[in-house]
Motif scaffolding. Sequence first.
Motif, PDB file in Angstrom:
ATOM      1  N   GLN A   1       5.020  -1.682 -14.627  1.00  0.00           N
ATOM      2  CA  GLN A   1       4.552   0.095 -15.713  1.00  0.00           C
ATOM      3  C   GLN A   1       5.102   1.044 -14.643  1.00  0.00           C
ATOM      4  N   ARG A   2       4.138   1.264 -13.661  1.00  0.00           N
ATOM      5  CA  ARG A   2       3.790   2.534 -13.059  1.00  0.00           C
ATOM      6  C   ARG A   2       5.627   2.554 -12.535  1.00  0.00           C
ATOM      7  N   LEU A   3       6.189   1.456 -12.122  1.00  0.00           N
ATOM      8  CA  LEU A   3       8.043   1.262 -11.392  1.00  0.00           C
ATOM      9  C   LEU A   3       8.662   2.258 -13.038  1.00  0.00           C
ATOM     10  N   GLY A   4       8.117   1.393 -14.667  1.00  0.00           N
ATOM     11  CA  GLY A   4       9.026   2.394 -14.998  1.00  0.00           C
ATOM     12  C   GLY A   4       8.939   4.216 -15.418  1.00  0.00           C
TER      13      GLY A   4
ATOM     14  N   PRO B   1      13.337  -0.582  -5.322  1.00  0.00           N
ATOM     15  CA  PRO B   1      12.163  -0.345  -5.167  1.00  0.00           C
ATOM     16  C   PRO B   1      11.136  -1.462  -5.205  1.00  0.00           C
ATOM     17  N   VAL B   2       9.773  -1.763  -4.636  1.00  0.00           N
ATOM     18  CA  VAL B   2       8.888  -2.177  -4.221  1.00  0.00           C
ATOM     19  C   VAL B   2       7.740  -2.922  -5.027  1.00  0.00           C
ATOM     20  N   VAL B   3       7.126  -4.116  -5.754  1.00  0.00           N
ATOM     21  CA  VAL B   3       5.796  -4.100  -6.938  1.00  0.00           C
ATOM     22  C   VAL B   3       5.967  -4.797  -6.020  1.00  0.00           C
ATOM     23  N   GLY B   4       3.885  -4.944  -5.872  1.00  0.00           N
ATOM     24  CA  GLY B   4       3.231  -5.835  -5.126  1.00  0.00           C
ATOM     25  C   GLY B   4       2.365  -6.016  -6.305  1.00  0.00           C
ATOM     26  N   SER B   5       1.979  -5.800  -6.823  1.00  0.00           N
ATOM     27  CA  SER B   5       1.177  -5.662  -8.418  1.00  0.00           C
ATOM     28  C   SER B   5       1.459  -6.158  -9.762  1.00  0.00           C
TER      29      SER B   5
ATOM     30  N   LEU C   1       0.657  -1.424   0.113  1.00  0.00           N
ATOM     31  CA  LEU C   1       0.388  -0.368  -0.371  1.00  0.00           C
ATOM     32  C   LEU C   1       0.724   1.355   0.357  1.00  0.00           C
ATOM     33  N   SER C   2       1.950   1.411   0.866  1.00  0.00           N
ATOM     34  CA  SER C   2       2.913   2.532   0.782  1.00  0.00           C
ATOM     35  C   SER C   2       3.736   2.675  -0.599  1.00  0.00           C
ATOM     36  N   TRP C   3       3.903   1.501  -1.465  1.00  0.00           N
ATOM     37  CA  TRP C   3       4.199   1.265  -2.560  1.00  0.00           C
ATOM     38  C   TRP C   3       3.423   1.980  -3.757  1.00  0.00           C
ATOM     39  N   ASN C   4       2.284   2.143  -3.709  1.00  0.00           N
ATOM     40  CA  ASN C   4       1.492   1.925  -4.482  1.00  0.00           C
ATOM     41  C   ASN C   4       1.180   3.480  -4.326  1.00  0.00           C
ATOM     42  N   ARG C   5       0.704   3.737  -3.085  1.00  0.00           N
ATOM     43  CA  ARG C   5       0.482   5.239  -2.660  1.00  0.00           C
ATOM     44  C   ARG C   5       2.360   6.017  -3.473  1.00  0.00           C
TER      45      ARG C   5
ATOM     46  N   GLU D   1       9.744  -3.680 -18.424  1.00  0.00           N
ATOM     47  CA  GLU D   1       8.420  -2.405 -18.425  1.00  0.00           C
ATOM     48  C   GLU D   1       9.431  -1.562 -16.751  1.00  0.00           C
ATOM     49  N   ILE D   2      10.148  -2.085 -16.187  1.00  0.00           N
ATOM     50  CA  ILE D   2      10.692  -0.795 -15.086  1.00  0.00           C
ATOM     51  C   ILE D   2      11.983   0.197 -15.313  1.00  0.00           C
ATOM     52  N   ALA D   3      12.920  -0.225 -16.844  1.00  0.00           N
ATOM     53  CA  ALA D   3      13.628   1.211 -17.279  1.00  0.00           C
ATOM     54  C   ALA D   3      13.107   1.916 -17.435  1.00  0.00           C
ATOM     55  N   PRO D   4      13.860   2.525 -17.566  1.00  0.00           N
ATOM     56  CA  PRO D   4      13.574   4.266 -18.041  1.00  0.00           C
ATOM     57  C   PRO D   4      13.496   4.132 -19.753  1.00  0.00           C
ATOM     58  N   ARG D   5      13.263   4.950 -19.928  1.00  0.00           N
ATOM     59  CA  ARG D   5      12.585   5.213 -21.200  1.00  0.00           C
ATOM     60  C   ARG D   5      13.579   6.847 -21.886  1.00  0.00           C
ATOM     61  N   ASN D   6      14.092   6.375 -22.731  1.00  0.00           N
ATOM     62  CA  ASN D   6      15.013   7.436 -23.835  1.00  0.00           C
ATOM     63  C   ASN D   6      15.827   7.783 -22.653  1.00  0.00           C
ATOM     64  N   VAL D   7      16.668   7.525 -21.905  1.00  0.00           N
ATOM     65  CA  VAL D   7      17.567   8.736 -20.862  1.00  0.00           C
ATOM     66  C   VAL D   7      18.935   7.399 -21.409  1.00  0.00           C
ATOM     67  N   PRO D   8      19.942   8.001 -22.337  1.00  0.00           N
ATOM     68  CA  PRO D   8      20.659   7.767 -22.562  1.00  0.00           C
ATOM     69  C   PRO D   8      22.182   7.719 -21.169  1.00  0.00           C
ATOM     70  N   ASN D   9      22.921   6.517 -21.297  1.00  0.00           N
ATOM     71  CA  ASN D   9      24.337   6.348 -19.564  1.00  0.00           C
ATOM     72  C   ASN D   9      22.916   6.125 -18.759  1.00  0.00           C
ATOM     73  N   ILE D  10      22.560   5.075 -18.874  1.00  0.00           N
ATOM     74  CA  ILE D  10      22.208   4.461 -18.090  1.00  0.00           C
ATOM     75  C   ILE D  10      22.154   2.696 -17.492  1.00  0.00           C
ATOM     76  N   VAL D  11      22.490   2.300 -16.224  1.00  0.00           N
ATOM     77  CA  VAL D  11      23.060   1.371 -15.896  1.00  0.00           C
ATOM     78  C   VAL D  11      22.019   0.259 -15.154  1.00  0.00           C
ATOM     79  N   PHE D  12      21.730  -0.968 -15.409  1.00  0.00           N
ATOM     80  CA  PHE D  12      20.878  -1.648 -14.464  1.00  0.00           C
ATOM     81  C   PHE D  12      21.466  -2.286 -13.856  1.00  0.00           C
TER      82      PHE D  12
END
Length: 188
Positions: free
Chosen positions: A112-115, A103-107, A62-66, A153-164
């Motif tokens: 998508q929201r995390l992305g 970060p935490v996902v619960g659904s 619930l905290s993460w949903n908020r 789905e969690i990856a940042p879109r259209n931003v260069p120089n990203i590390v996973f």
Amino acid sequence: NMKALGFNVIRMPFEWTVIGQNDLPRSVKDYLLLRIEQIVQEADPLNVILTNGKGENIQDPLSWNRFYTNPTLWSRQADFWREVINRVDDHPNILAYEILNEPVVGSDLDYQRLGEYHTFMASDMRKITNRAIMFDRENAATGFTRIPSLVPEIAPRNVPNIVFAPHDYYRNSFDELNRNIEHWRELS
């Protein structure tokens, strides 16, 4: 001396939920920001990755949903990251900034929201730094099972120089480790 022991990078966590609070007196916030800058300076010649910690209620869905549905919190966090980056980005030993540790996902929808959150944060950070920006693999909230096929789905879109930074922990077996390694190969 960490360098003498063979280390060349340190990962320094901080809690934006503590330092970035609106009701924190400015003098206290400035002191804490100064302390981050001093640690970066003291770490030289080691490279530094600054890591944004999770704060409280780390497994509560619930905290993460908020969090995922509250752009005001995202903006507050972005404001804080700008303060940190503006203080330390000119130090040559800054290697990367980690958006948010584990970060935490619960659904299903949280992927998508995390992305969207990662894209918002990375885009905002990229406006003021060319340093690497890191994002972590999600952790499952208590009672929720991770869905590896949704990880892209969690990856940042259209931003260069990203590390996973997957942060996988293999408590069960080497078979699980090998399955996850193969999964990351497929995603790359």
